[in-house]
Design a protein around this motif. Structure first.
Motif, PDB file in Angstrom:
ATOM      1  N   PRO A  14      -3.291  -4.510  -2.717  1.00 18.39           N
ATOM      2  CA  PRO A  14      -2.041  -4.275  -3.458  1.00 18.39           C
ATOM      3  C   PRO A  14      -2.208  -4.571  -4.941  1.00 18.39           C
ATOM      4  CG  PRO A  14      -1.594  -5.415  -1.413  1.00 18.39           C
ATOM      5  CD  PRO A  14      -3.084  -5.375  -1.550  1.00 18.39           C
ATOM      6  N   ARG A  67       3.742   5.342 -11.660  1.00 20.65           N
ATOM      7  CA  ARG A  67       2.535   4.753 -11.053  1.00 20.65           C
ATOM      8  C   ARG A  67       1.460   5.799 -10.760  1.00 20.65           C
ATOM      9  NH1 ARG A  67       2.716   2.426  -6.129  1.00 20.65           N
ATOM     10  NH2 ARG A  67       4.421   3.776  -5.346  1.00 20.65           N
ATOM     11  N   SER A  85      -1.023   0.546  -9.527  1.00 19.76           N
ATOM     12  CA  SER A  85      -0.036  -0.412  -8.997  1.00 19.76           C
ATOM     13  C   SER A  85       0.297  -0.106  -7.543  1.00 19.76           C
ATOM     14  CB  SER A  85       1.234  -0.401  -9.848  1.00 19.76           C
ATOM     15  OG  SER A  85       0.946  -0.687 -11.201  1.00 19.76           O
ATOM     16  N   LYS A  87       0.960  -0.129  -3.599  1.00 18.19           N
ATOM     17  CA  LYS A  87       1.750  -0.995  -2.728  1.00 18.19           C
ATOM     18  C   LYS A  87       1.399  -0.717  -1.278  1.00 18.19           C
ATOM     19  CE  LYS A  87       5.650  -0.503  -5.960  1.00 18.19           C
ATOM     20  NZ  LYS A  87       7.077  -0.100  -6.087  1.00 18.19           N
TER      21      LYS A  87
END
Length: 125
Positions: A14, A67, A85, A87
């Motif tokens: 992450p 992103r 970034s 996730k």
């Protein structure tokens, strides 16, 4: 023969970054609308970004805005998805797609006929 071959998937932590590539053969990618899609287990295929026509009109779904970046290198006949970034909820199989323009602004998967084979992207610690 129209073919799209993806590369660049894998496992990343992450917050990390990853770039997916999709090399086209049998046609010139610069004259096509292009898109990236993803499908997580148990979910429908989701359009995450596309360039809808040769004028460069670009769409991003809300969850990836700021992103992810879609691009293409006409000299290499390759399209890219730069993902930053990252996730855990970005975990999915990612697909590239191409279609003679135009396609609808929200990148519906049904607008695209030519697809890559998919590459797994896993975001985990």
């Amino acid at each position: 023969q129209v073919q799209l071959v993806e590369s660049g998937g894998g496992l990343v932590q992450p917050g990390g970054s990853m770039r997916l590539s999709c090399a086209a053969s049998g046609f010139s990618l610069d004259y096509y609308a292009i898109g990236w899609f993803r499908q997580a287990p148990g979910k429908e295929r989701e359009g995450i970004s596309c360039i809808t026509s040769v004028d460069g009109s670009t769409y991003y779904t809300d969850s990836v805005k700021g992103r992810f970046t879609i691009s293409r290198d006409n000299a290499k006949n390759t399209m890219y998805l730069q993902m930053n970034s990252l996730k855990p909820e970005d975990t999915a199989v990612y697909y590239c797609a191409a279609e003679p323009p135009p396609v609808q602004p929200l990148c519906p998967a049904t607008d695209f006929r030519f697809w890559g084979q998919g590459t797994q992207v896993t975001i985990a610690s």
